[in-house]
Write a protein that holds these residues in place. Structure first.
Motif, PDB file in Angstrom:
ATOM      1  N   ARG A  48      -7.416  -3.420 -14.424  1.00 26.11           N
ATOM      2  CA  ARG A  48      -6.013  -3.859 -14.422  1.00 26.11           C
ATOM      3  C   ARG A  48      -5.916  -5.377 -14.392  1.00 26.11           C
ATOM      4  O   ARG A  48      -5.167  -5.985 -15.153  1.00 26.11           O
ATOM      5  CB  ARG A  48      -5.312  -3.270 -13.185  1.00 26.11           C
ATOM      6  CG  ARG A  48      -3.922  -3.828 -12.931  1.00 26.11           C
ATOM      7  CD  ARG A  48      -3.411  -3.359 -11.565  1.00 26.11           C
ATOM      8  NE  ARG A  48      -2.161  -3.980 -11.202  1.00 26.11           N
ATOM      9  CZ  ARG A  48      -0.967  -3.487 -11.488  1.00 26.11           C
ATOM     10  NH1 ARG A  48      -0.870  -2.362 -12.147  1.00 26.11           N
ATOM     11  NH2 ARG A  48       0.132  -4.108 -11.107  1.00 26.11           N
ATOM     12  N   ARG A  51      -6.833  -7.436 -17.520  1.00 19.09           N
ATOM     13  CA  ARG A  51      -5.749  -7.489 -18.509  1.00 19.09           C
ATOM     14  C   ARG A  51      -4.643  -8.441 -18.059  1.00 19.09           C
ATOM     15  O   ARG A  51      -4.024  -9.113 -18.877  1.00 19.09           O
ATOM     16  CB  ARG A  51      -5.175  -6.084 -18.731  1.00 19.09           C
ATOM     17  CG  ARG A  51      -6.147  -5.135 -19.419  1.00 19.09           C
ATOM     18  CD  ARG A  51      -6.326  -5.461 -20.876  1.00 19.09           C
ATOM     19  NE  ARG A  51      -5.062  -5.381 -21.609  1.00 19.09           N
ATOM     20  CZ  ARG A  51      -4.904  -5.738 -22.878  1.00 19.09           C
ATOM     21  NH1 ARG A  51      -5.936  -6.202 -23.558  1.00 19.09           N
ATOM     22  NH2 ARG A  51      -3.736  -5.646 -23.459  1.00 19.09           N
ATOM     23  N   LEU A  52      -4.380  -8.466 -16.744  1.00 20.26           N
ATOM     24  CA  LEU A  52      -3.369  -9.397 -16.240  1.00 20.26           C
ATOM     25  C   LEU A  52      -3.847 -10.838 -16.381  1.00 20.26           C
ATOM     26  O   LEU A  52      -3.072 -11.741 -16.688  1.00 20.26           O
ATOM     27  CB  LEU A  52      -3.049  -9.097 -14.770  1.00 20.26           C
ATOM     28  CG  LEU A  52      -2.272  -7.811 -14.503  1.00 20.26           C
ATOM     29  CD1 LEU A  52      -2.179  -7.542 -13.003  1.00 20.26           C
ATOM     30  CD2 LEU A  52      -0.868  -7.893 -15.103  1.00 20.26           C
ATOM     31  N   THR A 333     -11.210  -3.497  -3.894  1.00 17.60           N
ATOM     32  CA  THR A 333     -10.126  -4.016  -4.731  1.00 17.60           C
ATOM     33  C   THR A 333     -10.035  -5.538  -4.635  1.00 17.60           C
ATOM     34  O   THR A 333      -9.748  -6.211  -5.622  1.00 17.60           O
ATOM     35  CB  THR A 333      -8.757  -3.396  -4.387  1.00 17.60           C
ATOM     36  OG1 THR A 333      -8.384  -3.771  -3.069  1.00 17.60           O
ATOM     37  CG2 THR A 333      -8.782  -1.896  -4.508  1.00 17.60           C
ATOM     38  N   ARG A 337     -10.555  -8.040  -7.879  1.00 13.37           N
ATOM     39  CA  ARG A 337      -9.662  -9.106  -8.353  1.00 13.37           C
ATOM     40  C   ARG A 337     -10.422 -10.416  -8.503  1.00 13.37           C
ATOM     41  O   ARG A 337     -10.238 -11.143  -9.483  1.00 13.37           O
ATOM     42  CB  ARG A 337      -8.464  -9.266  -7.406  1.00 13.37           C
ATOM     43  CG  ARG A 337      -7.451  -8.136  -7.534  1.00 13.37           C
ATOM     44  CD  ARG A 337      -6.183  -8.419  -6.735  1.00 13.37           C
ATOM     45  NE  ARG A 337      -6.423  -8.403  -5.303  1.00 13.37           N
ATOM     46  CZ  ARG A 337      -6.329  -7.311  -4.538  1.00 13.37           C
ATOM     47  NH1 ARG A 337      -5.986  -6.165  -5.065  1.00 13.37           N
ATOM     48  NH2 ARG A 337      -6.591  -7.377  -3.265  1.00 13.37           N
ATOM     49  N   VAL A 338     -11.281 -10.720  -7.539  1.00 16.43           N
ATOM     50  CA  VAL A 338     -12.095 -11.940  -7.650  1.00 16.43           C
ATOM     51  C   VAL A 338     -12.931 -11.885  -8.926  1.00 16.43           C
ATOM     52  O   VAL A 338     -12.962 -12.837  -9.721  1.00 16.43           O
ATOM     53  CB  VAL A 338     -13.010 -12.103  -6.416  1.00 16.43           C
ATOM     54  CG1 VAL A 338     -14.025 -13.228  -6.647  1.00 16.43           C
ATOM     55  CG2 VAL A 338     -12.173 -12.397  -5.173  1.00 16.43           C
ATOM     56  N   TYR A 409      -0.132   5.163   5.414  1.00  9.16           N
ATOM     57  CA  TYR A 409       0.410   5.841   4.226  1.00  9.16           C
ATOM     58  C   TYR A 409       0.885   4.818   3.192  1.00  9.16           C
ATOM     59  O   TYR A 409       0.713   5.006   1.986  1.00  9.16           O
ATOM     60  CB  TYR A 409       1.557   6.777   4.613  1.00  9.16           C
ATOM     61  CG  TYR A 409       1.080   8.059   5.251  1.00  9.16           C
ATOM     62  CD1 TYR A 409       0.503   9.069   4.482  1.00  9.16           C
ATOM     63  CD2 TYR A 409       1.194   8.270   6.624  1.00  9.16           C
ATOM     64  CE1 TYR A 409       0.048  10.252   5.052  1.00  9.16           C
ATOM     65  CE2 TYR A 409       0.738   9.441   7.199  1.00  9.16           C
ATOM     66  CZ  TYR A 409       0.168  10.425   6.414  1.00  9.16           C
ATOM     67  OH  TYR A 409      -0.292  11.583   6.986  1.00  9.16           O
ATOM     68  N   ALA A 410       1.495   3.745   3.675  1.00 11.06           N
ATOM     69  CA  ALA A 410       1.958   2.700   2.759  1.00 11.06           C
ATOM     70  C   ALA A 410       0.765   2.066   2.047  1.00 11.06           C
ATOM     71  O   ALA A 410       0.787   1.835   0.831  1.00 11.06           O
ATOM     72  CB  ALA A 410       2.734   1.633   3.531  1.00 11.06           C
ATOM     73  N   TRP A 411      -0.282   1.807   2.812  1.00  8.78           N
ATOM     74  CA  TRP A 411      -1.497   1.227   2.223  1.00  8.78           C
ATOM     75  C   TRP A 411      -2.042   2.146   1.123  1.00  8.78           C
ATOM     76  O   TRP A 411      -2.383   1.689   0.033  1.00  8.78           O
ATOM     77  CB  TRP A 411      -2.562   1.016   3.309  1.00  8.78           C
ATOM     78  CG  TRP A 411      -3.891   0.715   2.723  1.00  8.78           C
ATOM     79  CD1 TRP A 411      -4.340  -0.512   2.327  1.00  8.78           C
ATOM     80  CD2 TRP A 411      -4.913   1.661   2.380  1.00  8.78           C
ATOM     81  NE1 TRP A 411      -5.587  -0.386   1.765  1.00  8.78           N
ATOM     82  CE2 TRP A 411      -5.962   0.926   1.787  1.00  8.78           C
ATOM     83  CE3 TRP A 411      -5.051   3.040   2.526  1.00  8.78           C
ATOM     84  CZ2 TRP A 411      -7.132   1.544   1.331  1.00  8.78           C
ATOM     85  CZ3 TRP A 411      -6.206   3.653   2.080  1.00  8.78           C
ATOM     86  CH2 TRP A 411      -7.235   2.903   1.490  1.00  8.78           C
ATOM     87  N   ALA A 413      -0.509   4.390  -0.643  1.00  7.35           N
ATOM     88  CA  ALA A 413       0.373   4.386  -1.820  1.00  7.35           C
ATOM     89  C   ALA A 413       0.151   3.114  -2.636  1.00  7.35           C
ATOM     90  O   ALA A 413       0.083   3.149  -3.867  1.00  7.35           O
ATOM     91  CB  ALA A 413       1.831   4.494  -1.378  1.00  7.35           C
ATOM     92  N   GLY A 414       0.025   2.000  -1.939  1.00  4.09           N
ATOM     93  CA  GLY A 414      -0.135   0.727  -2.642  1.00  4.09           C
ATOM     94  C   GLY A 414      -1.469   0.595  -3.342  1.00  4.09           C
ATOM     95  O   GLY A 414      -1.544   0.185  -4.499  1.00  4.09           O
ATOM     96  N   TYR A 417      -1.664   2.963  -6.263  1.00  3.05           N
ATOM     97  CA  TYR A 417      -0.771   2.525  -7.339  1.00  3.05           C
ATOM     98  C   TYR A 417      -1.441   1.415  -8.148  1.00  3.05           C
ATOM     99  O   TYR A 417      -1.461   1.441  -9.381  1.00  3.05           O
ATOM    100  CB  TYR A 417       0.565   2.024  -6.770  1.00  3.05           C
ATOM    101  CG  TYR A 417       1.497   1.520  -7.857  1.00  3.05           C
ATOM    102  CD1 TYR A 417       2.360   2.398  -8.499  1.00  3.05           C
ATOM    103  CD2 TYR A 417       1.473   0.183  -8.250  1.00  3.05           C
ATOM    104  CE1 TYR A 417       3.194   1.955  -9.527  1.00  3.05           C
ATOM    105  CE2 TYR A 417       2.296  -0.264  -9.265  1.00  3.05           C
ATOM    106  CZ  TYR A 417       3.155   0.620  -9.900  1.00  3.05           C
ATOM    107  OH  TYR A 417       3.969   0.174 -10.909  1.00  3.05           O
ATOM    108  N   GLU A 418      -1.997   0.455  -7.432  1.00  6.69           N
ATOM    109  CA  GLU A 418      -2.603  -0.681  -8.125  1.00  6.69           C
ATOM    110  C   GLU A 418      -3.767  -0.237  -9.014  1.00  6.69           C
ATOM    111  O   GLU A 418      -3.972  -0.752 -10.106  1.00  6.69           O
ATOM    112  CB  GLU A 418      -3.090  -1.721  -7.118  1.00  6.69           C
ATOM    113  CG  GLU A 418      -3.536  -2.998  -7.816  1.00  6.69           C
ATOM    114  CD  GLU A 418      -4.003  -4.079  -6.863  1.00  6.69           C
ATOM    115  OE1 GLU A 418      -4.436  -3.750  -5.750  1.00  6.69           O
ATOM    116  OE2 GLU A 418      -3.957  -5.244  -7.257  1.00  6.69           O
TER     117      GLU A 418
END
Lengths: 421, 131
Positions: A48, A51-52, A333, A337-338, A409-411, A413-414, A417-418
């Motif tokens: 991902r 591409r960004l 993750t 990104r690095v 749970y938020a983590w 989902a995030g 998603y990423e």
């Protein structure tokens, strides 16, 4: 859309070609090609961000399977708090991000010609290769354990059928039995995982087989978030979870899948269910590519996550040596990104800078009780150093533990998603 | 595609923010000149803030770490504040309050210890420009 970068890419390619390392495709005028192998958190997130970083890069994600079950939250499946479906992800949405997805098994990497070869003989060229090989289990690391033994004593350390096998065994065991978790020495994937698993199994047992117990036989003397786990076990599952460290004879010397026993220096422990988490090493792909050191893990440069053994190949996630970062999904993750932005820089002949990384690992004790460890890491010339972070304070309030469970749970989902959405 | 464009713009904006930050010695701790030499029995001074690069590339990486949990999808699952598009001053103030022990939190008081003011301002500016 690639015009802005074409010239820089050409310069970069020329510089690299001049160094005699390879004849890049980019020198022939095509888009730079990055092949990412391994569709876990590290690989999918890297694809991902490649591409960004530069939509002019042609990114191909290679993955053996069509679906991915996450290790994070797989303990919650054991505890009955999540279903397997809820932790299963696909690669279906990645093409809409401009990522090509190729399903297949890579059997060879030619670092000189910069190609990877699939089991069916097809090859794929790359300018830079990014591997996220995950871990393989070292079946030779514990006498008596083997791939066959894992069908009776599941490791469940790769989410999927092994998780379901362990879950079914828990459901089939009699009330009053002992569930043994054999925990490995460091380093291994998900340092708090065995202890979260103990809590999740106890959660299931408390509600269904309350006379049962969980016994952790550990090959080490200390473990991640130890004080917090011990406090939480006592609060939520009093008397149900016992941990025996190495100095008290907890290290497993061997296992016997037929007898369903674990041998320690004090004798044999019999379990109704035995979960053996064996020692680990970088996934086979790392060996195939030649980026694994004798330790079994992959040494990398922390500004780029490029292998210290083979140029042009980057390794992220559990397979790489990135201590003091733990082998976790979040860490993978951050490393992805690095690596992604560094690769984009290197393809444009720009020098990447010193990165900051971070990690967050939540562990669930019960539906309303979460704990966490966080870390902020900077790359220094002599390695990664932790410059911030810490664990949940001891004696945190019930409200805070509940909030941490919510944030877990938020983590999830995030982070999913990423990677996958 | 649209996202990429937005991020490119954000990067450009942060390039400015990064430049501004670089003009002040943000990586260094506040000058201790006014502080008298500690008495021998005094507690050791707090550890020196880490030297974190405030280059646009590194600020983007740090913001990437924030956005794992502080995204729309995460927020929907757990009531987490969404940071993208928020006022930079609001983000930075909240972050400093966590770091300086003036605001209760769960993981943020711990994470925030890893970042100095220059980084906080630059990351906050980046997040405010992110869609």
């Amino acid at each position: 859309m690639t015009q802005f970068s074409r010239r820089r890419v050409l310069q970069g390619g020329a510089a690299i070609a001049a160094a005699g390392l390879f004849m890049p495709n980019i020198a022939r005028g095509a888009s730079p090609k990055v092949v990412v192998i391994g569709g876990g958190f590290g690989g999918a997130t890297a694809a991902r961000h490649l591409r960004l970083a530069d939509p002019g890069i042609e990114v191909t994600l290679v993955e053996r399977t069509k679906t991915y079950q996450t290790c994070p939250f797989s303990n919650l499946v054991l505890g009955g708090m999540k279903t397997m479906d809820q932790i299963t992800h696909t690669y279906d949405r990645l093409p809409s991000r401009g990522i090509k997805v190729a399903h297949g098994e890579v059997v060879a990497v030619d670092a000189d010609k910069r190609t990877v070869r699939f089991a069916d003989g097809a090859t794929l060229p790359y300018d830079r290769l990014l591997l996220s090989p995950g871990v393989d289990l070292r079946y030779d690391g514990l006498p008596g354990y083997s791939e066959a033994a894992a069908e009776k004593m599941p490791h469940a350390w790769k989410a999927g059928p092994q998780t379901m096998l362990l879950k079914k065994q828990l459901e089939a065991m009699p009330d009053g039995g002992t569930v043994i978790i054999v925990a490995p020495d460091n380093p291994f994937r998900c340092p708090p995982g065995p202890y979260e698993r103990a809590a999740m199994i106890a959660h299931y047992l408390k509600n269904n087989k309350p006379k049962s117990k969980v016994l952790i036989l550990d090959a080490k003397d200390r473990f991640s978030k130890q004080g917090l786990f011990e406090q939480a076990w006592a609060a939520e599952y009093p008397g149900m979870i016992q941990w025996i460290g190495k100095q008290d004879g907890g290290k497993a010397k061997s296992v016997d899948a037929a007898a369903m026993t674990v041998e320690t220096e004090f004798g044999k422990e019999k379990g109704a269910v035995i979960n053996v988490i064996p020692p680990q090493k970088a996934g086979k792909l790392a060996l195939t590519a030649g980026v694994a050191a004798e330790s079994g893990w992959c040494p990398v440069d922390f500004e780029t996550f490029e292998s210290k053994l083979i140029k042009g190949i980057h390794v992220v996630g559990d397979a790489c040596v990135a201590a003091p970062m733990p082998k976790s999904a979040t860490a993978a993750t951050a490393q992805a990104r690095v690596a992604a932005y560094a690769i984009a820089d290197m393809l444009r002949d720009r020098k990447p800078g010193a990165p900051s990384l971070s990690n967050t690992c939540y562990s669930m004790i019960s539906p309303d009780y979460g704990i966490s460890i966080t870390g902020v890491y900077n790359a220094f010339p002599d390695g990664l150093k932790e410059v911030g972070g810490g664990v949940t304070p001891m004696n945190a309030s019930k409200d805070d533990h509940k909030l941490e469970a919510t944030y877990a749970y938020a983590w999830y989902a995030g982070v999913t998603y990423e990677a996958f959405a | 595609m649209r996202r990429t464009t937005v991020i490119s713009v954000a990067v450009a904006v942060i390039a400015l923010a990064g430049t501004a930050a670089a003009q002040s010695p943000t990586a260094a701790p506040p000058a201790p000149a006014a502080t008298p030499a500690p008495a021998p029995a005094a507690a050791p001074p707090p550890p020196k803030p880490p030297a974190t690069e405030t280059t646009p590339a590194n600020i983007r990486l740090i913001a990437g770490n924030c956005l794992v949990c502080h995204s729309e999808s995460a927020s929907a699952a757990g009531g987490m504040p969404i940071l993208a598009g928020q006022d930079a001053k609001v983000i930075a103030a909240a972050f400093r309050e966590f770091r300086d022990g003036k605001r209760h939190g769960t993981i943020m008081p711990r994470i925030s210890k890893g970042y100095d003011d220059g980084v906080v301002d630059a990351v906050s500016a980046y997040l405010s420009k992110t869609k």
